[in-house]
Enzyme design. Structure first.
Site, PDB file in Angstrom:
ATOM      1  N   ARG A  92       8.681 -35.343  59.185  1.00  0.00           N
ATOM      2  CA  ARG A  92       9.415 -34.103  59.613  1.00  0.00           C
ATOM      3  C   ARG A  92      10.520 -34.670  60.643  1.00  0.00           C
ATOM      4  O   ARG A  92      11.407 -33.973  60.939  1.00  0.00           O
ATOM      5  CB  ARG A  92       8.459 -33.168  60.341  1.00  0.00           C
ATOM      6  CG  ARG A  92       7.435 -32.849  59.441  1.00  0.00           C
ATOM      7  CD  ARG A  92       6.456 -31.884  60.043  1.00  0.00           C
ATOM      8  NE  ARG A  92       7.427 -30.937  60.891  1.00  0.00           N
ATOM      9  CZ  ARG A  92       7.627 -29.772  60.387  1.00  0.00           C
ATOM     10  NH1 ARG A  92       7.613 -29.579  58.934  1.00  0.00           N
ATOM     11  NH2 ARG A  92       8.446 -28.769  61.034  1.00  0.00           N
ATOM     12  N   CYS A 116       3.773 -28.356  56.882  1.00  0.00           N
ATOM     13  CA  CYS A 116       2.853 -29.449  56.783  1.00  0.00           C
ATOM     14  C   CYS A 116       1.462 -29.189  56.962  1.00  0.00           C
ATOM     15  O   CYS A 116       1.045 -28.199  57.175  1.00  0.00           O
ATOM     16  CB  CYS A 116       3.539 -30.812  57.664  1.00  0.00           C
ATOM     17  SG  CYS A 116       2.906 -30.307  59.549  1.00  0.00           S
ATOM     18  N   ILE A 332      -1.392 -25.524  70.018  1.00  0.00           N
ATOM     19  CA  ILE A 332      -0.078 -25.990  69.737  1.00  0.00           C
ATOM     20  C   ILE A 332       0.250 -25.593  68.112  1.00  0.00           C
ATOM     21  O   ILE A 332       1.031 -25.181  67.931  1.00  0.00           O
ATOM     22  CB  ILE A 332       0.098 -27.386  69.762  1.00  0.00           C
ATOM     23  CG1 ILE A 332      -0.486 -27.630  71.586  1.00  0.00           C
ATOM     24  CG2 ILE A 332       1.647 -27.694  69.758  1.00  0.00           C
ATOM     25  CD1 ILE A 332       0.803 -27.202  72.527  1.00  0.00           C
ATOM     26  N   ARG A 404       1.359 -44.331  59.012  1.00  0.00           N
ATOM     27  CA  ARG A 404       2.327 -43.724  59.613  1.00  0.00           C
ATOM     28  C   ARG A 404       2.638 -44.074  61.121  1.00  0.00           C
ATOM     29  O   ARG A 404       3.815 -43.912  61.513  1.00  0.00           O
ATOM     30  CB  ARG A 404       2.581 -42.181  59.646  1.00  0.00           C
ATOM     31  CG  ARG A 404       2.662 -41.825  58.287  1.00  0.00           C
ATOM     32  CD  ARG A 404       2.905 -40.431  57.887  1.00  0.00           C
ATOM     33  NE  ARG A 404       3.830 -40.048  58.939  1.00  0.00           N
ATOM     34  CZ  ARG A 404       3.662 -38.692  59.415  1.00  0.00           C
ATOM     35  NH1 ARG A 404       2.823 -37.792  58.993  1.00  0.00           N
ATOM     36  NH2 ARG A 404       4.441 -38.230  60.359  1.00  0.00           N
TER      37      ARG A 404
HETATM   38  N1  EPU Z   1       7.940 -24.446  67.314  1.00  0.00           N
HETATM   39  C1  EPU Z   1       8.440 -23.406  66.648  1.00  0.00           C
HETATM   40  N2  EPU Z   1       9.690 -23.436  66.094  1.00  0.00           N
HETATM   41  C2  EPU Z   1      10.640 -24.771  66.359  1.00  0.00           C
HETATM   42  C3  EPU Z   1      10.015 -25.852  66.968  1.00  0.00           C
HETATM   43  C4  EPU Z   1       8.757 -25.771  67.359  1.00  0.00           C
HETATM   44  O1  EPU Z   1       7.773 -22.285  66.607  1.00  0.00           O
HETATM   45  O2  EPU Z   1      11.744 -24.770  66.060  1.00  0.00           O
HETATM   46  C5  EPU Z   1       6.473 -24.740  67.543  1.00  0.00           C
HETATM   47  C6  EPU Z   1       5.825 -25.342  66.634  1.00  0.00           C
HETATM   48  O3  EPU Z   1       5.351 -24.878  65.641  1.00  0.00           O
HETATM   49  C7  EPU Z   1       4.333 -25.724  67.601  1.00  0.00           C
HETATM   50  C8  EPU Z   1       5.158 -25.733  68.855  1.00  0.00           C
HETATM   51  O4  EPU Z   1       6.276 -24.985  68.672  1.00  0.00           O
HETATM   52  O5  EPU Z   1       3.467 -24.600  67.637  1.00  0.00           O
HETATM   53  C9  EPU Z   1       5.339 -27.319  69.555  1.00  0.00           C
HETATM   54  O6  EPU Z   1       6.021 -27.756  68.533  1.00  0.00           O
HETATM   55  P1  EPU Z   1       7.103 -29.093  68.849  1.00  0.00           P
HETATM   56  O7  EPU Z   1       8.404 -28.679  68.387  1.00  0.00           O
HETATM   57  O8  EPU Z   1       6.797 -29.600  70.418  1.00  0.00           O
HETATM   58  O9  EPU Z   1       6.457 -30.339  68.041  1.00  0.00           O
HETATM   59  P2  EPU Z   1       7.222 -31.255  67.292  1.00  0.00           P
HETATM   60  O10 EPU Z   1       8.409 -31.839  68.117  1.00  0.00           O
HETATM   61  O11 EPU Z   1       7.417 -31.017  65.741  1.00  0.00           O
HETATM   62  C10 EPU Z   1       6.098 -33.545  68.473  1.00  0.00           C
HETATM   63  C11 EPU Z   1       5.420 -34.692  67.808  1.00  0.00           C
HETATM   64  C12 EPU Z   1       4.092 -34.200  67.220  1.00  0.00           C
HETATM   65  C13 EPU Z   1       3.359 -33.601  68.407  1.00  0.00           C
HETATM   66  C14 EPU Z   1       4.174 -32.341  68.862  1.00  0.00           C
HETATM   67  C15 EPU Z   1       3.319 -31.651  69.854  1.00  0.00           C
HETATM   68  C16 EPU Z   1       7.243 -36.229  67.287  1.00  0.00           C
HETATM   69  C17 EPU Z   1       8.015 -36.878  66.108  1.00  0.00           C
HETATM   70  N3  EPU Z   1       6.358 -35.352  66.935  1.00  0.00           N
HETATM   71  O12 EPU Z   1       6.339 -32.440  67.146  1.00  0.00           O
HETATM   72  O13 EPU Z   1       3.514 -35.631  66.869  1.00  0.00           O
HETATM   73  O14 EPU Z   1       2.111 -33.254  67.676  1.00  0.00           O
HETATM   74  O15 EPU Z   1       5.122 -32.614  69.346  1.00  0.00           O
HETATM   75  O16 EPU Z   1       2.998 -32.503  71.119  1.00  0.00           O
HETATM   76  O17 EPU Z   1       7.527 -36.168  68.543  1.00  0.00           O
HETATM   77  C18 EPU Z   1       2.088 -36.858  65.651  1.00  0.00           C
HETATM   78  O18 EPU Z   1       2.514 -37.950  66.181  1.00  0.00           O
HETATM   79  O19 EPU Z   1       0.948 -36.909  64.825  1.00  0.00           O
HETATM   80  C19 EPU Z   1       2.687 -35.550  65.753  1.00  0.00           C
HETATM   81  C20 EPU Z   1       2.290 -34.419  64.846  1.00  0.00           C
END
Ligand code: EPU
Length: 425
Positions: A92, A116, A332, A404
């Site tokens: 992603r 996912c 989250i 990963r």
């Molecule tokens: N969200 C929305 N809309 C958006 C973006 C996020 O509704 O446009 C929601 C998500 O569905 C979730 C919350 O906001 O409920 C927070 O999501 P966030 O965007 O912070 O997650 P992410 O950026 O997609 C990163 C990490 C994840 C980690 C999360 C939370 C990376 C590449 N990925 O994901 O890491 O769990 O932040 O800390 O930085 C992992 O490494 O296993 C992993 C999943």
């Protein structure tokens, strides 16, 4: 396909060195698209996900070389602006190229990642943010097709929920926009601080590092970067929990304890001994010292500096071995309890209701080995922890999930005395 086999029940002892953070490496690699020339990144982990983003960059025309943990990325010839479904569906975080491509080329076409294993995970905050900066985004045939004539224009962007990759994507867009951009309710994860340091080194002007308000003053151009990836706090946390679960004693080196405030407090509350220096953490749950009976401790996942969702599954595995009852609340992601059914197959007593899990610890010898299936990266590492602590043999299938995000996990665990190896399924 390979599976991981663990002959459990052996306490982990010794020393383990932590690699660079996956979730910092991915945005920093994407940020090299922002300025032509050769960028140098140190302490880059060699993982399936870092290889995927480098493949994506290659498809855009970029060349790179790796020497040990140093990556040299030459982004002079950025000839293409599309990230295909084939790559995005495997990772992603591929959406992180949207911001830099828009900033440098004014165009980006990136496949929508879709749902996912851990939840729906939309990217609507990213898209609304780009639109605030003047970008036109069309969603067509499973792709987001984003375009802007000339430069983006600074604006105020507010996140309903602090989004990690959303904050990173918009930072990378705003640094080259015209005028000032303010990101309110920005995520504060240490990986964002790492990205800000790299962007600042390239000539960007950003205020508010480490806070939930980022003020970005757009500049006309950026130069190449040389930057080191921060240590992986989730990998460090995973090994700390693994040592605790097996009743062992170890020193985690090359890490940053300041990035794990909530986990270290929770581990202390379980009765484990934790001692920190600037870049090491000593952990002991050595049953020979009478520290082995873990107390149950509640956790609730929250954005940083709260308890990280990426360490929820591992903590749950630990709590199945404790001496009481605890509640784990996942705030989250809506579907991040996929490990529960697998832990139950190993004898764990866990009940779930929506976002809440109640775990009744069965004591240090409460788990027994079983064949189980990895479902996502962090769920997989919780099964590894359970397998290390369980009596008998555990076989974890679909271990590509682990690859990963955990560099040389089998080697690192073996050095700590674990009996663990890979086999063909
Ligand atoms: N969200 C929305 N809309 C958006 C973006 C996020 O509704 O446009 C929601 C998500 O569905 C979730 C919350 O906001 O409920 C927070 O999501 P966030 O965007 O912070 O997650 P992410 O950026 O997609 C990163 C990490 C994840 C980690 C999360 C939370 C990376 C590449 N990925 O994901 O890491 O769990 O932040 O800390 O930085 C992992 O490494 O296993 C992993 C999943």
């Amino acid at each position: 396909m390979e599976k991981l086999v663990i002959q459990g029940g052996k306490p982990l002892y010794g020393e383990v060195r932590i690699s660079g953070a996956k979730n910092a490496a991915l945005p920093l690699i994407a940020a090299t698209l922002l300025a032509p020339g050769t960028h140098i990144l140190h302490n880059v982990p060699d993982l399936r996900d870092t290889r995927t983003i480098l493949k994506l960059l290659e498809n855009l025309g970029i060349t790179w070389q790796r020497r040990d943990t140093t990556l040299m990325i030459d982004s002079t010839h950025l000839t293409f602006s599309e990230a295909s479904y084939d790559l995005v569906k495997t990772m992603r975080a591929s959406v992180l190229v949207l911001g830099p491509l828009l900033a440098r080329l004014g165009r980006a076409k990136v496949s929508l990642p879709g749902g996912c294993a851990i939840g729906a995970r939309p990217i609507n905050f990213h898209i609304t943010g780009f639109e605030k900066l003047g970008v036109t985004c069309r969603l067509e045939n499973g792709y987001v097709d984003a375009e802007i004539e000339g430069r983006m224009q600074g604006n105020v962007i507010y996140f309903d929920i602090p989004s990690v990759t959303g904050t990173e994507n918009l930072l990378m867009a705003a640094v080259l926009a015209k005028g000032k951009t303010v990101i309110k309710n920005a995520a504060r994860e240490p990986e964002i601080g790492n990205l800000i340091d790299m962007l600042t080194g390239m000539g960007a002007e950003i205020q508010g590092r480490g806070t939930d308000r980022l003020d970005i003053y757009g500049v006309d151009r950026l130069s190449t970067a040389e930057c080191a990836i921060i240590p992986d706090r989730i990998e460090a946390g995973t090994y700390l929990i693994a040592v605790g679960a097996t009743g062992g004693e170890a020193t985690i080196t090359g890490c940053n304890p300041a990035h794990l405030p909530s986990l270290l407090e929770k581990l202390r509350a379980t009765g484990m001994e934790i001692k920190e220096t600037e870049d090491t953490i000593f952990v002991s749950a050595d049953r020979r010292n009478g520290n082995g009976q873990l107390r149950s401790v509640d956790i609730k996942t929250m954005p940083y500096p709260g308890y990280p969702t990426d360490l929820q599954a591992q903590f749950m595995a630990l709590m199945t071995l404790s001496s009481g009852v605890c509640v784990i609340n996942e705030t989250i992601f809506e579907n991040r309890f996929m490990h529960v059914g697998e832990l139950q197959r190993m004898g764990a007593d866990i009940r779930t209701n929506g976002h809440t899990a109640v775990i009744t610890g069965k004591g240090a010898n409460g788990l027994c080995g079983a064949p189980v299936m990895a479902t996502d990266l962090r769920a997989s590492s919780s099964l590894v922890i359970a397998g290390l602590a369980a009596s008998g043999r555990t076989e974890i299938s679909r271990i590509y999930h682990l690859e990963r995000g955990y560099e040389q996990m089998v080697e690192k665990l073996s050095r700590l005395g674990a009996e663990v190896w890979k086999e063909q399924e």
